[in-house]
Design a protein around this motif. Structure first.
Motif, PDB file in Angstrom:
ATOM      1  N   PRO A 171       0.799  -1.229   0.000  1.00  0.00           N
ATOM      2  CA  PRO A 171       0.000   0.000   0.000  1.00  0.00           C
ATOM      3  C   PRO A 171       0.829   1.276   0.000  1.00  0.00           C
ATOM      4  O   PRO A 171       0.315   2.345  -0.335  1.00  0.00           O
ATOM      5  N   GLU A 172       2.097   1.170   0.375  1.00  0.00           N
ATOM      6  CA  GLU A 172       2.949   2.351   0.404  1.00  0.00           C
ATOM      7  C   GLU A 172       3.434   2.733  -0.990  1.00  0.00           C
ATOM      8  O   GLU A 172       3.521   3.907  -1.337  1.00  0.00           O
ATOM      9  N   THR A 173       3.768   1.740  -1.807  1.00  0.00           N
ATOM     10  CA  THR A 173       4.346   2.009  -3.131  1.00  0.00           C
ATOM     11  C   THR A 173       3.381   1.740  -4.275  1.00  0.00           C
ATOM     12  O   THR A 173       3.643   2.126  -5.408  1.00  0.00           O
ATOM     13  N   MET A 174       2.270   1.033  -3.975  1.00  0.00           N
ATOM     14  CA  MET A 174       1.289   0.619  -4.986  1.00  0.00           C
ATOM     15  C   MET A 174       1.885  -0.388  -5.979  1.00  0.00           C
ATOM     16  O   MET A 174       1.380  -0.552  -7.095  1.00  0.00           O
ATOM     17  N   GLN A 175       2.939  -1.074  -5.587  1.00  0.00           N
ATOM     18  CA  GLN A 175       3.571  -2.069  -6.442  1.00  0.00           C
ATOM     19  C   GLN A 175       3.198  -3.481  -6.021  1.00  0.00           C
ATOM     20  O   GLN A 175       2.919  -3.748  -4.844  1.00  0.00           O
ATOM     21  N   VAL A 176       3.220  -4.396  -6.995  1.00  0.00           N
ATOM     22  CA  VAL A 176       2.959  -5.806  -6.728  1.00  0.00           C
ATOM     23  C   VAL A 176       4.203  -6.437  -6.124  1.00  0.00           C
ATOM     24  O   VAL A 176       5.308  -6.292  -6.667  1.00  0.00           O
ATOM     25  N   ILE A 177       4.048  -7.144  -5.002  1.00  0.00           N
ATOM     26  CA  ILE A 177       5.193  -7.797  -4.366  1.00  0.00           C
ATOM     27  C   ILE A 177       5.117  -9.324  -4.471  1.00  0.00           C
ATOM     28  O   ILE A 177       6.120 -10.010  -4.257  1.00  0.00           O
ATOM     29  N   ALA A 178       3.937  -9.867  -4.806  1.00  0.00           N
ATOM     30  CA  ALA A 178       3.783 -11.325  -4.900  1.00  0.00           C
ATOM     31  C   ALA A 178       2.457 -11.634  -5.596  1.00  0.00           C
ATOM     32  O   ALA A 178       1.640 -10.745  -5.839  1.00  0.00           O
ATOM     33  N   ILE A 179       2.255 -12.928  -5.908  1.00  0.00           N
ATOM     34  CA  ILE A 179       1.052 -13.390  -6.602  1.00  0.00           C
ATOM     35  C   ILE A 179       0.407 -14.478  -5.764  1.00  0.00           C
ATOM     36  O   ILE A 179       1.063 -15.472  -5.403  1.00  0.00           O
ATOM     37  N   VAL A 180      -0.872 -14.319  -5.440  1.00  0.00           N
ATOM     38  CA  VAL A 180      -1.567 -15.299  -4.604  1.00  0.00           C
ATOM     39  C   VAL A 180      -1.532 -16.677  -5.256  1.00  0.00           C
ATOM     40  O   VAL A 180      -1.771 -16.819  -6.456  1.00  0.00           O
ATOM     41  N   SER A 181      -1.236 -17.688  -4.449  1.00  0.00           N
ATOM     42  CA  SER A 181      -1.101 -19.051  -4.965  1.00  0.00           C
ATOM     43  C   SER A 181      -1.880 -20.013  -4.081  1.00  0.00           C
ATOM     44  O   SER A 181      -1.310 -20.835  -3.390  1.00  0.00           O
ATOM     45  N   ARG A 182      -3.199 -19.899  -4.123  1.00  0.00           N
ATOM     46  CA  ARG A 182      -4.034 -20.744  -3.259  1.00  0.00           C
ATOM     47  C   ARG A 182      -4.024 -22.204  -3.701  1.00  0.00           C
ATOM     48  O   ARG A 182      -4.191 -23.113  -2.892  1.00  0.00           O
ATOM     49  N   ARG A 183      -3.779 -22.471  -4.986  1.00  0.00           N
ATOM     50  CA  ARG A 183      -3.889 -23.836  -5.499  1.00  0.00           C
ATOM     51  C   ARG A 183      -2.741 -24.742  -5.061  1.00  0.00           C
ATOM     52  O   ARG A 183      -2.798 -25.948  -5.265  1.00  0.00           O
ATOM     53  N   SER A 184      -1.670 -24.185  -4.485  1.00  0.00           N
ATOM     54  CA  SER A 184      -0.542 -25.021  -4.081  1.00  0.00           C
ATOM     55  C   SER A 184      -0.365 -25.069  -2.568  1.00  0.00           C
ATOM     56  O   SER A 184       0.649 -25.550  -2.081  1.00  0.00           O
ATOM     57  N   ASN A 185      -1.355 -24.582  -1.810  1.00  0.00           N
ATOM     58  CA  ASN A 185      -1.240 -24.619  -0.360  1.00  0.00           C
ATOM     59  C   ASN A 185      -1.681 -25.989   0.165  1.00  0.00           C
ATOM     60  O   ASN A 185      -2.221 -26.821  -0.569  1.00  0.00           O
ATOM     61  N   PRO A 186      -1.460 -26.289   1.451  1.00  0.00           N
ATOM     62  CA  PRO A 186      -1.804 -27.622   1.989  1.00  0.00           C
ATOM     63  C   PRO A 186      -3.267 -27.990   1.828  1.00  0.00           C
ATOM     64  O   PRO A 186      -3.595 -29.162   1.604  1.00  0.00           O
ATOM     65  N   VAL A 187      -4.182 -27.013   1.949  1.00  0.00           N
ATOM     66  CA  VAL A 187      -5.610 -27.303   1.783  1.00  0.00           C
ATOM     67  C   VAL A 187      -5.891 -27.801   0.368  1.00  0.00           C
ATOM     68  O   VAL A 187      -6.604 -28.792   0.169  1.00  0.00           O
ATOM     69  N   ALA A 188      -5.323 -27.126  -0.632  1.00  0.00           N
ATOM     70  CA  ALA A 188      -5.536 -27.521  -2.024  1.00  0.00           C
ATOM     71  C   ALA A 188      -4.941 -28.901  -2.304  1.00  0.00           C
ATOM     72  O   ALA A 188      -5.542 -29.715  -3.019  1.00  0.00           O
ATOM     73  N   LYS A 189      -3.781 -29.162  -1.722  1.00  0.00           N
ATOM     74  CA  LYS A 189      -3.149 -30.471  -1.940  1.00  0.00           C
ATOM     75  C   LYS A 189      -3.989 -31.587  -1.324  1.00  0.00           C
ATOM     76  O   LYS A 189      -4.152 -32.661  -1.911  1.00  0.00           O
ATOM     77  N   SER A 190      -4.535 -31.338  -0.130  1.00  0.00           N
ATOM     78  CA  SER A 190      -5.398 -32.340   0.515  1.00  0.00           C
ATOM     79  C   SER A 190      -6.670 -32.565  -0.302  1.00  0.00           C
ATOM     80  O   SER A 190      -7.136 -33.703  -0.454  1.00  0.00           O
ATOM     81  N   TYR A 191      -7.212 -31.475  -0.848  1.00  0.00           N
ATOM     82  CA  TYR A 191      -8.408 -31.584  -1.687  1.00  0.00           C
ATOM     83  C   TYR A 191      -8.111 -32.418  -2.930  1.00  0.00           C
ATOM     84  O   TYR A 191      -8.898 -33.310  -3.299  1.00  0.00           O
ATOM     85  N   ASN A 192      -6.995 -32.162  -3.590  1.00  0.00           N
ATOM     86  CA  ASN A 192      -6.636 -32.914  -4.795  1.00  0.00           C
ATOM     87  C   ASN A 192      -6.419 -34.392  -4.480  1.00  0.00           C
ATOM     88  O   ASN A 192      -6.801 -35.271  -5.268  1.00  0.00           O
ATOM     89  N   ASP A 193      -5.814 -34.684  -3.319  1.00  0.00           N
ATOM     90  CA  ASP A 193      -5.636 -36.080  -2.905  1.00  0.00           C
ATOM     91  C   ASP A 193      -6.996 -36.750  -2.714  1.00  0.00           C
ATOM     92  O   ASP A 193      -7.207 -37.889  -3.152  1.00  0.00           O
ATOM     93  N   LEU A 194      -7.924 -36.055  -2.047  1.00  0.00           N
ATOM     94  CA  LEU A 194      -9.258 -36.605  -1.827  1.00  0.00           C
ATOM     95  C   LEU A 194      -9.961 -36.892  -3.140  1.00  0.00           C
ATOM     96  O   LEU A 194     -10.607 -37.937  -3.306  1.00  0.00           O
ATOM     97  N   MET A 195      -9.840 -35.982  -4.122  1.00  0.00           N
ATOM     98  CA  MET A 195     -10.476 -36.190  -5.427  1.00  0.00           C
ATOM     99  C   MET A 195      -9.903 -37.433  -6.121  1.00  0.00           C
ATOM    100  O   MET A 195     -10.647 -38.196  -6.764  1.00  0.00           O
ATOM    101  N   ARG A 196      -8.611 -37.651  -5.967  1.00  0.00           N
ATOM    102  CA  ARG A 196      -7.993 -38.846  -6.576  1.00  0.00           C
ATOM    103  C   ARG A 196      -8.501 -40.122  -5.897  1.00  0.00           C
ATOM    104  O   ARG A 196      -8.775 -41.128  -6.565  1.00  0.00           O
ATOM    105  N   TYR A 197      -8.619 -40.076  -4.571  1.00  0.00           N
ATOM    106  CA  TYR A 197      -9.108 -41.259  -3.847  1.00  0.00           C
ATOM    107  C   TYR A 197     -10.543 -41.586  -4.267  1.00  0.00           C
ATOM    108  O   TYR A 197     -10.877 -42.769  -4.482  1.00  0.00           O
ATOM    109  N   ILE A 198     -11.379 -40.570  -4.364  1.00  0.00           N
ATOM    110  CA  ILE A 198     -12.769 -40.787  -4.752  1.00  0.00           C
ATOM    111  C   ILE A 198     -12.853 -41.350  -6.166  1.00  0.00           C
ATOM    112  O   ILE A 198     -13.624 -42.271  -6.446  1.00  0.00           O
ATOM    113  N   LYS A 199     -12.044 -40.803  -7.069  1.00  0.00           N
ATOM    114  CA  LYS A 199     -12.039 -41.300  -8.447  1.00  0.00           C
ATOM    115  C   LYS A 199     -11.648 -42.775  -8.489  1.00  0.00           C
ATOM    116  O   LYS A 199     -12.281 -43.590  -9.190  1.00  0.00           O
ATOM    117  N   THR A 200     -10.619 -43.142  -7.733  1.00  0.00           N
ATOM    118  CA  THR A 200     -10.177 -44.536  -7.684  1.00  0.00           C
ATOM    119  C   THR A 200     -11.253 -45.433  -7.096  1.00  0.00           C
ATOM    120  O   THR A 200     -11.525 -46.536  -7.606  1.00  0.00           O
TER     121      THR A 200
END
Length: 283
Positions: A171-200
């Motif tokens: 907010p001080e410089t109005m510059q981008v410092i990073a990009i949100v990456s929700r798809r690679s956090n532990p919650v997303a990884k657990s969700y993807n594992d669950l989807m694979r188990y259900i598919k199997t």
């Protein structure tokens, strides 16, 4: 402070909607304009069943479309991408040099190497299946580097499905410092594992479907229906549940693309770990 962020940065942020062959929304990300390029998260390369992609920027009221473009998904990925799809760096860059986006202002990328823990941040993003842009405030809470040496900030702010690819702004410089990456956090990884188990599970159950009955009822069909119900519940929970502690990939791997003369500050030691200085590992 956050009103200033909204006024200066919001019109540079877009929603990226992906539709299947029936015109049904199958996924949604957030992105932002840098020069004549669109920056978002790496998930944009791998949207299952996507046939069309819609890029939409909005006015200051957070709702009124300012610029909209629809493309074939394959054209978007094959012809407009910049760099490699499997870049292992959790980002994606696309060329959006189209007349429709000439009036869209560009954000700027911060070239600093380190950020103080406790630093105020703002995140601009579109929540899943909502058409309005929103602003969220938070802080830098920590940092880490993954096994590939990619550096991330932990950010303490509410992040929802659809926010992946959103810019994290100083907010001080109005510059981008990073990009949100929700798809690679532990919650997303657990969700993807669950989807694979259900598919199997469903695949195995279908192998014995219709082979025996109990009072004219096929118990295997009941089990398959149960698995599909669990799948639907998990999908809705993942889409509509916000996480309070999320991660955002830092800009080390893309900053030089937009500024070839950029030289990131070298990592330096700071007392008590107040500064975020996660260096890349030597292989």
């Amino acid at each position: 402070m956050y009103r200033k962020v909204w006024n200066q940065c919001s019109q540079s942020v877009c929603c990226i909607n992906f539709y299947n062959e029936h015109g049904i929304l199958v996924d949604a990300l957030t992105g932002f304009k840098i020069n004549k390029s669109l920056v978002t998260c790496e998930q944009a390369f791998y949207v299952k069943d996507a046939r069309k992609v819609e890029i939409k920027f909005v006015e200051l009221d957070a709702n009124t479309p300012k610029a909209v473009l629809r493309l074939d998904y394959q054209e978007f990925v094959d012809d407009l991408r910049v760099g490699f799809t499997h870049n292992n760096s959790d980002y994606a860059v696309f060329n959006i040099d189209f007349p429709e986006f000439d009036s869209i202002p560009s954000l700027s990328l911060c070239e600093r190497w380190s950020y103080p823990i406790g630093m105020d941040i703002a995140v601009l993003g579109f929540n899943s299946q909502e058409h309005n842009l929103s602003i969220k405030k938070g802080i830098v809470s920590s940092a880490f580097a993954n096994k590939n040496g990619v550096r991330y900030l932990n950010i303490d702010t509410l992040i929802c499905h659809g926010n992946s690819g959103a810019p994290v702004i100083d907010p001080e410089t109005m510059q981008v410092i990073a990009i949100v990456s929700r798809r690679s956090n532990p919650v997303a990884k657990s969700y993807n594992d669950l989807m694979r188990y259900i598919k199997t599970n469903i695949e195995e159950l279908r192998k014995i479907e219709g082979k025996f009955f109990v009072d004219d009822i096929d118990p295997i069909q009941v089990l398959i229906a149960n698995q599909n119900q669990i799948k639907l519940l998990a999908q809705n929970m993942f889409k509509y549940t916000a996480t309070g502690l999320s991660q955002a990939v830092m800009l080390d791997h893309i900053i030089t693309y937009f500024n070839e003369k950029a030289i990131l500050e070298q990592p330096r030691t700071s007392g008590l770990g107040v500064e975020v200085n996660i260096g890349l590992k030597n292989e």
